[in-house]
Design an enzyme around this catalytic site. Structure first.
Site, mmCIF file in Angstrom:
data_model
loop_
_atom_site.group_PDB
_atom_site.id
_atom_site.type_symbol
_atom_site.label_atom_id
_atom_site.label_comp_id
_atom_site.label_asym_id
_atom_site.label_seq_id
_atom_site.Cartn_x
_atom_site.Cartn_y
_atom_site.Cartn_z
ATOM 1 N N SER A 1 -4.300 -2.906 0.874
ATOM 2 C CA SER A 1 -3.177 -3.862 1.200
ATOM 3 C C SER A 1 -3.522 -5.060 1.423
ATOM 4 O O SER A 1 -4.492 -5.076 2.255
ATOM 5 C CB SER A 1 -2.524 -3.154 2.299
ATOM 6 O OG SER A 1 -1.292 -4.023 2.336
ATOM 7 N N GLN B 1 -7.116 0.251 6.005
ATOM 8 C CA GLN B 1 -7.778 -0.226 7.382
ATOM 9 C C GLN B 1 -9.148 -0.810 7.102
ATOM 10 O O GLN B 1 -10.036 -0.881 8.152
ATOM 11 C CB GLN B 1 -7.367 0.668 8.620
ATOM 12 C CG GLN B 1 -6.005 0.682 9.025
ATOM 13 C CD GLN B 1 -5.537 -0.566 9.403
ATOM 14 O OE1 GLN B 1 -6.271 -1.680 10.157
ATOM 15 N NE2 GLN B 1 -4.107 -0.734 9.614
ATOM 16 N N ALA C 1 0.718 -1.053 -0.010
ATOM 17 C CA ALA C 1 0.059 -0.029 0.034
ATOM 18 C C ALA C 1 0.718 1.175 -0.123
ATOM 19 O O ALA C 1 0.460 2.395 -0.441
ATOM 20 C CB ALA C 1 -0.975 -0.025 1.168
ATOM 21 N N THR D 1 7.825 -7.416 -12.559
ATOM 22 C CA THR D 1 6.863 -8.557 -12.767
ATOM 23 C C THR D 1 5.961 -8.665 -11.589
ATOM 24 O O THR D 1 6.388 -8.963 -10.665
ATOM 25 C CB THR D 1 7.896 -9.729 -12.898
ATOM 26 O OG1 THR D 1 8.820 -9.415 -14.208
ATOM 27 C CG2 THR D 1 7.201 -10.998 -13.326
ATOM 28 N N CYS E 1 4.370 1.348 13.303
ATOM 29 C CA CYS E 1 5.211 2.219 12.987
ATOM 30 C C CYS E 1 5.944 2.978 13.753
ATOM 31 O O CYS E 1 7.331 3.155 13.743
ATOM 32 C CB CYS E 1 4.749 3.103 11.743
ATOM 33 S SG CYS E 1 3.855 1.979 10.219
ATOM 34 N N ASN F 1 -5.445 3.925 11.376
ATOM 35 C CA ASN F 1 -4.791 2.567 11.903
ATOM 36 C C ASN F 1 -4.454 2.613 13.260
ATOM 37 O O ASN F 1 -4.332 1.557 13.972
ATOM 38 C CB ASN F 1 -3.574 2.251 11.049
ATOM 39 C CG ASN F 1 -2.612 3.533 11.027
ATOM 40 O OD1 ASN F 1 -3.222 4.751 10.253
ATOM 41 N ND2 ASN F 1 -1.315 3.415 11.360
ATOM 42 N N HIS G 1 -2.274 -7.484 3.199
ATOM 43 C CA HIS G 1 -1.902 -8.249 4.395
ATOM 44 C C HIS G 1 -2.865 -7.856 5.525
ATOM 45 O O HIS G 1 -2.650 -8.213 6.622
ATOM 46 C CB HIS G 1 -0.536 -8.225 4.683
ATOM 47 C CG HIS G 1 0.058 -6.927 5.163
ATOM 48 N ND1 HIS G 1 0.032 -6.600 6.607
ATOM 49 C CD2 HIS G 1 0.535 -5.640 4.452
ATOM 50 C CE1 HIS G 1 0.757 -5.508 6.547
ATOM 51 N NE2 HIS G 1 0.895 -4.850 5.443
HETATM 52 N N1 PLP Z 1 -2.020 2.766 5.311
HETATM 53 C C1 PLP Z 1 -2.411 2.457 6.619
HETATM 54 C C2 PLP Z 1 -3.635 3.174 7.328
HETATM 55 C C3 PLP Z 1 -1.818 1.436 7.330
HETATM 56 O O1 PLP Z 1 -2.068 0.813 8.439
HETATM 57 C C4 PLP Z 1 -0.580 0.763 6.617
HETATM 58 C C5 PLP Z 1 0.090 -0.284 7.251
HETATM 59 O O2 PLP Z 1 0.706 -0.094 8.276
HETATM 60 C C6 PLP Z 1 -0.191 1.329 5.181
HETATM 61 C C7 PLP Z 1 -0.896 2.407 4.671
HETATM 62 C C8 PLP Z 1 1.179 0.672 4.607
HETATM 63 O O3 PLP Z 1 0.613 -0.817 4.133
HETATM 64 P P1 PLP Z 1 1.815 -1.796 3.543
HETATM 65 O O4 PLP Z 1 2.269 -2.392 4.763
HETATM 66 O O5 PLP Z 1 0.859 -2.598 2.359
HETATM 67 O O6 PLP Z 1 2.684 -0.723 2.734
#
Ligand code: PLP
Length: 356
Positions: A184, A168, A72, A221, A303, A140, A186
């Protein structure tokens, strides 16, 4: 170990894992083809990618195209750096670092304030020359849901594009009202290493990674395995969204009882109820986490933790440094159980009482 950190990442759904395996096959199998090769194995892999693209698109509004990316963060960078035109970028002060840092790096960044409940008021002014407005759908750190439909309308009236970080929210609630949307895999029980940017038809982005432009605006790719896992995770999320939301809600209701001595950070109502961000004055969170090392949870956001800096989100809702640093985040979802939540509450409340 009990995992209650669903905002950081989510367990891979068994359905997503199954969908991926075929496309990891080595020399004896036929699943390892390059999806951009014109031969038969390549076409088989390309078909898996296109099926995944349709599955992911089903989660997003009509009238646009899904471009797969490596994360993401990459999708966000492509949207913000690649957006056409010149002008200011307006972002909320509680965006993920991928959005805020990119806006600041691009210069001419205007920040939209949020209230004590974490909500961004749509009545705020945006600069006259704004070219892009970015408002995340669900935060998040504190789970607060923003009025993205209203911001999309406001951006349109101002002649700006509207971007939403739906990382999220996707798979949990409908994602609507935007020109550009980042998601994203995951965070919705898919694999790590793949994200997507949805682009409304008619918007031309400037590619940020040049090469083969396999994804029109993005080079590299694609991994059919990651795409297939993302697609399967999306399909399951759509199928189970009501069930998953009801499960998260039941855990939320119980969590509010179990953690009644803590203060909630952010709105209780305008919130994804799989996120509990709470604080207790005077608590040493580092000590709490060390006392509860069998619980996977977070201090602030994944983070920001470890950086020593108080969370910018908690500061933006008016918390002091000390309050921000005495906050913890618990996140649950599809595979979390009531027993796990109750056990976690017992351990955390005990550890907190010992500090008292
Ligand atoms: N945006 C938000 C709100 C997120 O919680 C996260 C992941 O912590 C990201 C973006 C980034 O996602 P990715 O881990 O796929 O780069």
């Amino acid at each position: 170990m009990i995992y209650l950190d669903y905002q950081a990442t989510t367990p891979l759904a068994p359905e997503a894992r199954d969908a991926m395996l075929k496309w990891l096959d080595g020399p004896d199998g036929s699943g390892f083809g390059n999806p951009h090769s014109p031969h038969r194995m390549g076409r088989m892999a390309a078909a898996a990618v296109e099926l995944a693209r349709e599955q992911v698109a089903a989660l997003l509004p009509p009238g646009g195209k899904v471009h797969f990316t490596g994360s993401a963060c990459e999708a966000i960078n492509l949207a913000m750096r690649g957006a056409p035109g010149k002008g200011a970028i307006s972002v909320t002060s509680i965006e993920h670092a991928a959005v805020i840092d990119t806006a600041r790096a691009l210069g001419n960044c205007h920040e939209l304030n949020v209230g004590a409940d974490g909500q961004c008021n749509v009545k705020q002014d945006i600069p006259a020359n704004t070219k892009l407005v970015a408002v995340m759908q669900v935060n998040n750190e504190i789970g607060v849901v923003q009025p993205t439909v209203e911001f999309h309308r406001k951006a349109k009236e101002a002649g700006a594009l509207f971007f939403t970080d739906a990382v999220q929210s996707a798979g949990k609630m409908p994602v609507t009202g935007a020109d550009l949307i980042a998601i994203s895999a995951h965070k919705m029980h898919g694999p790590k290493g793949i994200g997507a940017l949805w682009v409304r038809d008619g918007i031309e982005l400037d590619p940020q990674i040049t090469g083969g432009l396999q994804e029109d605006v993005r080079s590299g790719t694609l991994s059919p395995a990651l795409c297939a896992g993302f697609g399967a995770a999306t399909a399951i999320a759509l199928e189970r969204s009501e069930e998953d939301a009801a499960h998260a809600q039941a855990l939320w209701d119980r969590a509010r009882e179990l953690f009644h001595e803590w203060t909630l950070n952010g709105s209780a109502e305008a919130r994804w109820h799989g996120n509990l961000n709470i604080r207790m004055d005077g608590i040493d969170v580092a000590r709490l986490m060390s006392d509860c090392r069998d619980i996977m949870f977070s201090a602030g956001s994944a983070c920001a933790s470890g950086s020593g800096r108080p969370s910018h989100v908690l500061k933006a809702i008016g918390l002091s440094d000390a309050q921000a640093k005495s906050s913890i985040r618990l996140g649950w979802g599809r595979y979390s159980s009531m027993e796990e939540l109750e056990a976690v509450a017992g351990m955390i409340n005990n550890a907190a009482a010992q500090q008292g």
